[in-house]
Scaffold this active site. Structure first.
Site, PDB file in Angstrom:
ATOM      1  N   HIS A  71       2.627  27.927 100.539  1.00 24.62           N
ATOM      2  CA  HIS A  71       2.569  26.513 100.136  1.00 24.62           C
ATOM      3  C   HIS A  71       3.449  26.207  98.917  1.00 24.62           C
ATOM      4  CE1 HIS A  71      -1.266  27.563  97.559  1.00 24.62           C
ATOM      5  NE2 HIS A  71      -0.174  27.771  96.876  1.00 24.62           N
ATOM      6  N   HIS A 129      -2.796  23.326  91.520  1.00 24.20           N
ATOM      7  CA  HIS A 129      -1.948  23.982  90.519  1.00 24.20           C
ATOM      8  C   HIS A 129      -1.827  23.098  89.281  1.00 24.20           C
ATOM      9  CE1 HIS A 129      -0.811  25.501  94.497  1.00 24.20           C
ATOM     10  NE2 HIS A 129      -0.385  26.607  93.930  1.00 24.20           N
ATOM     11  N   HIS A 157       3.565  37.261  95.254  1.00 24.25           N
ATOM     12  CA  HIS A 157       4.516  36.638  94.353  1.00 24.25           C
ATOM     13  C   HIS A 157       3.958  36.633  92.941  1.00 24.25           C
ATOM     14  CE1 HIS A 157       2.053  33.183  95.646  1.00 24.25           C
ATOM     15  NE2 HIS A 157       2.705  32.296  94.918  1.00 24.25           N
ATOM     16  N   GLU A 204      -3.743  34.565  95.599  1.00 18.42           N
ATOM     17  CA  GLU A 204      -4.027  33.488  96.552  1.00 18.42           C
ATOM     18  C   GLU A 204      -4.456  34.012  97.919  1.00 18.42           C
ATOM     19  OE1 GLU A 204      -1.022  30.062  94.696  1.00 18.42           O
ATOM     20  OE2 GLU A 204      -0.488  31.073  96.550  1.00 18.42           O
TER      21      GLU A 204
HETATM   22 FE   LIG Z   1       0.203  28.485  94.936  1.00 25.15          FE
END
Ligand SMILES: [Fe+3]
Ligand SMILES: [Fe+3]
Lengths: 117, 280, 280, 117
Positions: free
Chosen positions: C12, C59, C193, C240
């Protein structure tokens, strides 16, 4: 677990659940704004404009205009946010209790006192 | 190691705050209520807790329906009140204990409680009224505070069983804290009252007195009620009994009742005061 | 009765949103990524779900550290995005399904999940990017949405095990809903990531590919990682993966993998796409 | 259950936990405000005044002044709120990745590409 089946209604009692919360969102949001003094002043300066700004529907506007707790509840109001509206008008929970039960404030207080016996 | 030395309960209705502000301690209406508190304060003077974990519900000051958490825990260095819409005057900010707050939040989330953490948090009468009753001397007060706000505004409320489990998890979390602290847990709100609807003014003395007994000796019995049961038996706002159940869950299985006081009515409410000492 | 017909996963990250806005579908850098999606959209065209429950993390658009819920569920009639600080353009609001939202919130709180309910909720790229990938036609889109926001911003994050249990509870809740609806659950974010620190740019292809396998056939194996394990193995934002575990928990024990696609890198991220069909 | 014991640090990685959250609250609150365009304009019009309004400490102010991601993290910044600050400056996560790792952006991108082999 399954969603609980809706239990027996309790007479004289509106459960403030999702259904009420959806219905009353604009009204409760307006009443929540009364936490700030400048918003109370803005409301008192022009009630109709303030209600319109928060997108109240006609039943909610009428209930606000009538200072009527049962109408406010029926329009989706939540007692805790409504308390800020009636508090601003100088009413306390005993005044509102009397209004909702169709009693004088003195009789309402006497009834509460009697519950202690 | 930190230790929960005891628990207390108190009503938290705004009318008490007004009566305190008006110094109505000897007023015939208020005296029978206020007379319950000196014994509680005497216990606190003896025990001298370092931290109070205050279980309360926000009544529409800090939380609105756009973000309504089930369980929220303050993690701020201090907490202030606000006028709540009816012009309450500002009180001196309450000192927090953010390090212990984060310890609790870490332990509870790890223990599968889905906490909302709050690094800024306005505390309303649900928090300030019991604090004023138990610690009236704001100059000499040394206790630090951790507010725990529980949703009693919008259904679904957390079940009594879930609340008792949260209390037990708070108990375990405190016991696992490395610093040598004495912690008291305050369960606020209740007992029976209903503010809204044609049933406004509903009070149930028998149910209240039963709760005052069971919360001491057999709290699990109270966890078998549903929220709907509590609304029916104790009134719409009587569901605040879940706040007492969190307090009680944080104490051990066996507690000693130090003090107990019950009075009807204050405003629309049955007021129950308890001081429980935790088994060492 | 409502039924979960399947689950999907997708990265996303905001860069995808920019690439969509720039129509970079044939760009050599982006083509290998976008080429994974037609097969997913073909499955959606066949299945035609009525509702998408979108598991994502905010976020820093709708939630700040003053009120940071672990699990938040939208209960609004529609959800809009906002510019997120870097000037994203407004998208048409996403229609909600507040009745199903409230059913979920009621069932989950009753099932001892401590949900934060949100009757107003801005949705950020965590929600909008997967929606744009799976439902690029906003005029013809008929699916209604329920955003489920999970704290991955501030530790403690909910444990992988807790997230899987939340998914299972969402599954039970959907199955108990009286209306005849087809529901798809979207797990967004990941895979490995890391944006921050000297380890920025960390990617772990082997771990990603293992997750792509295990999430299908043995998701419980992934629930045995701690959050700290996930940060170590998948990078700070690789945690995540817990969003995928919620999705997977909502499906049954046995699923059929309809489509799978993995590509490194898009921006700083390993991108995993899965389409899973739930056993009937 | 006991509070989990603090696990082994992960090199090059700051876990944004309660300790960081306390340290960085003012900085993160300022960065969160950049969600609104008028706040970005106010910041860009007078950076120092804006930082002072949010109560940033000296280390936070210097990190903002230096546009330095590692300093911002060390001062308690959270990457998601910081992203609004750097995004406002026209930088993306690859620019910031390069800055933090002391690489050119091209080298940083090449390293990411190599992770796919
Ligand atoms: Fe994210
Ligand atoms: Fe209350």
């Amino acid at each position: 677990m399954a969603s609980p089946t809706r239990p027996e209604p309790i007479p004289g009692t509106v459960i403030f659940d999702g259904e009420q919360a959806m219905k009353g969102y604009a009204l409760n949001k307006m009443c929540y704004s009364f936490n700030e003094a400048r918003n109370r002043e803005a409301f008192l300066a022009d009630e109709e404009a303030y209600c319109a700004r928060y997108g109240l529907n006609d039943a909610q506007k009428a209930a606000i205009r009538n200072r009527n707790a049962l109408e406010l509840l029926a329009a989706g109001g939540n007692i805790y946010y409504l308390a800020k509206f009636v508090g601003m008008l100088g009413l306390n929970v005993q005044d509102i209790g009397a209004q909702q039960t169709g009693m004088t404030v003195e009789d309402f207080k006497a009834k509460l006192k009697a519950a202690g016996n | 190691m930190a230790r929960i030395v005891g628990g207390m309960t108190s009503s938290h209705i705004p009318a008490i705050g007004n009566a305190i502000a008006g110094e109505l301690f000897e007023d015939p209406y208020w005296k029978p209520f206020f007379d319950g508190y000196p014994a509680a304060r005497a216990w606190l003077d003896k025990v001298r807790p370092d931290v109070a974990i205050v279980i309360y519900n926000d009544h529409g000051l800090n939380f609105f329906l756009d973000k309504m958490p089930t369980f929220a825990i303050g993690a701020a260095a201090s907490y202030r009140n606000d006028d709540e819409g009816w012009g309450l005057k500002p009180l001196p900010p309450y000192p927090g204990d953010p390090e212990l707050s984060w310890h609790l939040i870490n332990a509870l989330v790890n223990d599968e409680f889905d906490i909302c953490s709050c690094q800024e948090m306005l505390v309303d009468h649900g928090f300030t009224v019991p604090m004023s009753l138990f610690w009236p001397d704001r100059v000499g007060m040394t206790v630090r505070t951790i507010p725990v706000a529980v949703n009693t505004v919008q259904h679904p409320l957390p079940t009594p069983a879930r609340c008792f489990k949260l209390g037990q998890a708070i108990g375990r979390a405190v016991e696992s804290y490395g610093r040598d602290l004495k912690v008291v847990v305050v369960g606020t709100g209740g007992l029976s009252h209903q503010l809204d609807g044609q049933r406004a003014g509903f009070i149930n003395k028998d149910f209240d007195l039963m709760c005052m007994e069971k919360i001491v000796s057999d709290p699990e019995a109270l966890t078998r009620y549903s929220i709907h049961d509590l609304v029916r038996l104790a009134g719409a706002q009587g569901a605040e009994l879940i706040l007492w159940l969190i307090m009680r869950g944080a104490l051990g299985g066996t507690v000693t009742k130090v003090h107990s006081h019950y009075h009807i009515p204050i405003s629309n409410t049955g007021a129950g005061l308890l001081v429980l000492e935790n088994a060492a």
